[in-house]
Write a protein that holds these residues in place. Structure first.
Motif, PDB file in Angstrom:
ATOM      1  N   GLY A  30       0.783  -1.236   0.000  1.00  0.00           N
ATOM      2  CA  GLY A  30       0.000   0.000   0.000  1.00  0.00           C
ATOM      3  C   GLY A  30       0.808   1.277   0.000  1.00  0.00           C
ATOM      4  N   HIS A  31       2.132   1.172  -0.073  1.00  0.00           N
ATOM      5  CA  HIS A  31       2.960   2.382  -0.115  1.00  0.00           C
ATOM      6  C   HIS A  31       2.838   3.048  -1.487  1.00  0.00           C
ATOM      7  CE1 HIS A  31       4.560   1.069   3.675  1.00  0.00           C
ATOM      8  NE2 HIS A  31       5.074  -0.039   3.144  1.00  0.00           N
ATOM      9  N   ARG A  32       2.986   4.364  -1.508  1.00  0.00           N
ATOM     10  CA  ARG A  32       2.866   5.124  -2.759  1.00  0.00           C
ATOM     11  C   ARG A  32       4.256   5.477  -3.274  1.00  0.00           C
ATOM     12  NH1 ARG A  32       2.694  10.904  -3.651  1.00  0.00           N
ATOM     13  NH2 ARG A  32       1.946  11.324  -5.764  1.00  0.00           N
ATOM     14  N   VAL A  33       4.488   5.197  -4.562  1.00  0.00           N
ATOM     15  CA  VAL A  33       5.729   5.581  -5.235  1.00  0.00           C
ATOM     16  C   VAL A  33       5.337   6.451  -6.426  1.00  0.00           C
ATOM     17  CG1 VAL A  33       7.813   4.768  -6.389  1.00  0.00           C
ATOM     18  CG2 VAL A  33       6.810   3.410  -4.534  1.00  0.00           C
ATOM     19  N   ASP A  34       5.815   7.684  -6.458  1.00  0.00           N
ATOM     20  CA  ASP A  34       5.356   8.606  -7.496  1.00  0.00           C
ATOM     21  C   ASP A  34       5.688   8.112  -8.896  1.00  0.00           C
ATOM     22  OD1 ASP A  34       8.088   9.045  -7.325  1.00  0.00           O
ATOM     23  OD2 ASP A  34       7.953  11.235  -7.294  1.00  0.00           O
ATOM     24  N   ALA A  35       6.826   7.429  -9.076  1.00  0.00           N
ATOM     25  CA  ALA A  35       7.196   6.939 -10.411  1.00  0.00           C
ATOM     26  C   ALA A  35       6.217   5.869 -10.882  1.00  0.00           C
ATOM     27  CB  ALA A  35       8.620   6.382 -10.393  1.00  0.00           C
ATOM     28  N   VAL A  36       5.778   5.005  -9.973  1.00  0.00           N
ATOM     29  CA  VAL A  36       4.804   3.967 -10.327  1.00  0.00           C
ATOM     30  C   VAL A  36       3.456   4.607 -10.652  1.00  0.00           C
ATOM     31  CG1 VAL A  36       3.563   1.945  -9.471  1.00  0.00           C
ATOM     32  CG2 VAL A  36       5.992   2.234  -8.933  1.00  0.00           C
ATOM     33  N   GLU A  37       3.039   5.570  -9.848  1.00  0.00           N
ATOM     34  CA  GLU A  37       1.775   6.273 -10.104  1.00  0.00           C
ATOM     35  C   GLU A  37       1.820   6.988 -11.449  1.00  0.00           C
ATOM     36  OE1 GLU A  37      -1.029   9.769  -8.083  1.00  0.00           O
ATOM     37  OE2 GLU A  37       0.752   9.023  -7.041  1.00  0.00           O
ATOM     38  N   GLY A  80      15.647   6.200 -18.612  1.00  0.00           N
ATOM     39  CA  GLY A  80      15.209   6.046 -19.995  1.00  0.00           C
ATOM     40  C   GLY A  80      13.736   5.706 -20.155  1.00  0.00           C
ATOM     41  N   PRO A  81      13.250   4.613 -19.551  1.00  0.00           N
ATOM     42  CA  PRO A  81      11.824   4.259 -19.703  1.00  0.00           C
ATOM     43  C   PRO A  81      10.882   5.329 -19.181  1.00  0.00           C
ATOM     44  CG  PRO A  81      13.077   2.387 -18.882  1.00  0.00           C
ATOM     45  CD  PRO A  81      13.998   3.572 -18.832  1.00  0.00           C
ATOM     46  N   LEU A  82      11.239   5.979 -18.057  1.00  0.00           N
ATOM     47  CA  LEU A  82      10.369   7.024 -17.517  1.00  0.00           C
ATOM     48  C   LEU A  82      10.357   8.255 -18.415  1.00  0.00           C
ATOM     49  CD1 LEU A  82      11.242   6.788 -13.724  1.00  0.00           C
ATOM     50  CD2 LEU A  82       9.084   6.170 -14.807  1.00  0.00           C
TER      51      LEU A  82
END
Length: 465
Positions: free
Chosen positions: A94-101, A148-150
């Motif tokens: 349930g942790h939030r990671v801005d890159a994943v979001e 690169g992917p981001l």
């Protein structure tokens, strides 16, 4: 817990910044793990990234120490780092990671057809990026390897948002947003085409044409290629004051046949176009919008669009598919399997199993072909409707066999960017990158492996003459 990676590395809880007391190398390890939250990152990858391929003898022990310290620092916040085999993962919990979001928002935006909703989602996604990835934590070398992917996702989001704004009639805002982006990515043809369209709609035809000339000069000088089909088409329509440029609702370079969105012809051969239905072949998950082959109807219409079947046959196939959806889905699955085998065959001349698999498809297709007079008076082989719903598979297999028997097969190249992989014919021996610039890179930023390869060597595989 909130982990912010898209900018300065920060950890927050309840909106308040949490000081973990970690050293820079430990934050780097945590950042790498968080970029793949929920997935195992091998110890070898961590070592390679942290020491850029030149690790000391003590590297493995150092990584083990960093993980131990991170576990101790994160334990009070219920953040778990789990050992799996020879690697580690951060449990999502349930942790939030801005890159994943960010990635999830871009993917959701790509899937929606409502331009207003697409803009809303992409505004949220792009606002998450506060600066360079892990600024103040990762050095430039590590950041370049991780980002690169981001960065590709970000540019895709910018493109999608600009198209959606055009659909909403917001061409002035598109000009404002895209002008600096195109300045930083002058060979990204998708961006340039969208900006040219926005300029034209704002009564700035001369500026749009100047942008085309500048882009063409950059492509020729830096990459040795002419602009791709999309960009040339927008240029042609501006010169002719084509009324379709004024229409909102879809990109002007989109090909629509019988209500289906089809890819442009960019590979130079039907068999290559079939492989190129998957842009970003080597990227998992695929880039937004990469897969156009959504259903059997699209496959049948595309077969007719490229002249592999006549229009009467396409109409009959669509009728068959409506009456037998299960059979249509089975044929579509078979087409996707053929596409994978054909792509493997064309990118690896030593892959005999892939070649043999395509050969079996071609031999089966040959049993259903009929020879008849074409509209221009010449004879040609056509797949017969007796093949039923599998007719498009036979049509593609026959086209693939023709390419494999053609000397031009030896000039097939794959765009060397691992996130792109588009196939194209290079009979001049000069092209190094795909004409779509889907990878968004220039030769100066990332030299093509094939650029310095000896004669007889194509990007990614060896050929024999």
């Amino acid at each position: 817990m909130e982990f912010l990676l898209l900018g300065a590395f920060e950890v927050r809880r309840g909106g308040e910044v949490v000081e973990l007391g970690c050293r820079r190398q430990e934050r780097c390890v945590l950042g790498v793990l968080l970029l793949d939250v929920g997935r195992v990152v091998s110890t070898e990858r961590l070592i390679d990234l942290l020491w850029n391929g030149e690790p000391p003898a003590s590297a493995r022990g150092a990584v083990h120490t960093y993980i131990g310290r991170l576990r101790a620092a994160l334990a009070p916040y219920q953040v778990r780092i789990t050992t799996r085999g020879d690697g580690y993962l951060v449990e999502p919990d349930g942790h939030r990671v801005d890159a994943v979001e960010f990635v999830e928002l871009v993917d959701r935006a790509a899937a929606t057809t409502d331009p207003a909703e697409r803009v809303r989602l992409l505004d949220r996604a792009l606002a998450l990026r506060r600066g360079p990835l892990l600024v103040g934590t990762a050095d430039d070398v590590l950041r370049d390897r991780l980002d690169g992917p981001l960065e590709e996702r970000r540019l895709t989001g910018v493109e999608l948002r600009a198209e959606a704004r055009l659909a909403l009639g917001q061409h002035a805002r598109v000009v404002t947003e895209l002008t600096p982006v195109v300045g930083r990515h002058p060979t990204r043809e998708h961006l340039v085409a969208t900006l040219m369209t926005a300029l034209y709609r704002g009564d700035r035809q001369a500026d749009a044409l100047r942008l085309y000339r500048r882009t063409r000069r950059t492509l020729v000088d830096d990459l040795g290629v002419e602009p791709g089909d999309r960009l040339r088409e927008v240029h042609r329509r501006i010169l002719r004051a084509d009324h379709r440029l004024e229409r909102t609702g879809r990109p002007v370079y989109e090909v629509r046949v019988r209500g289906e969105s089809l890819p442009w012809s960019v590979g130079g051969h039907p068999a290559l176009e079939f492989c190129n239905t998957f842009a970003g072949w080597g990227h998992q998950p695929p880039m937004p919008g990469a897969e156009w082959l959504r259903g059997y109807r699209t496959l049948a219409v595309w077969t007719g669009h490229l002249g592999l079947a006549d229009e009467v046959t396409v109409g009959r196939l669509l009728d068959l598919a409506r009456r037998n959806p299960v059979g249509a889905n089975a044929a579509l699955d078979e087409a996707r399997t053929l596409r994978a085998r054909l792509y493997a065959c064309l990118t690896d001349a030593e892959d005999r199993r892939a070649f043999d698999a395509v050969a079996r498809y071609a031999e089966e297709a040959a049993k259903t072909l009929v020879f008849r007079r074409d509209a221009d008076g010449r004879g040609r082989w056509w797949p017969d409707l007796t093949a039923g719903l599998r007719l498009p598979v036979h049509a593609v297999a026959w086209s693939a066999a023709e390419l494999l028997a053609d000397p031009r097969r030896l000039t097939v190249r794959a765009c060397p960017d691992e996130r792109c992989g588009w196939l194209f014919l290079d009979e001049s021996g000069l092209r190094r990158w795909c004409s779509l610039a889907t990878c968004g890179r220039s030769a100066a930023e990332a030299p093509c492996e094939g650029a310095s390869a000896p004669p007889g060597r194509l990007a990614g595989w060896t050929q024999t003459r």
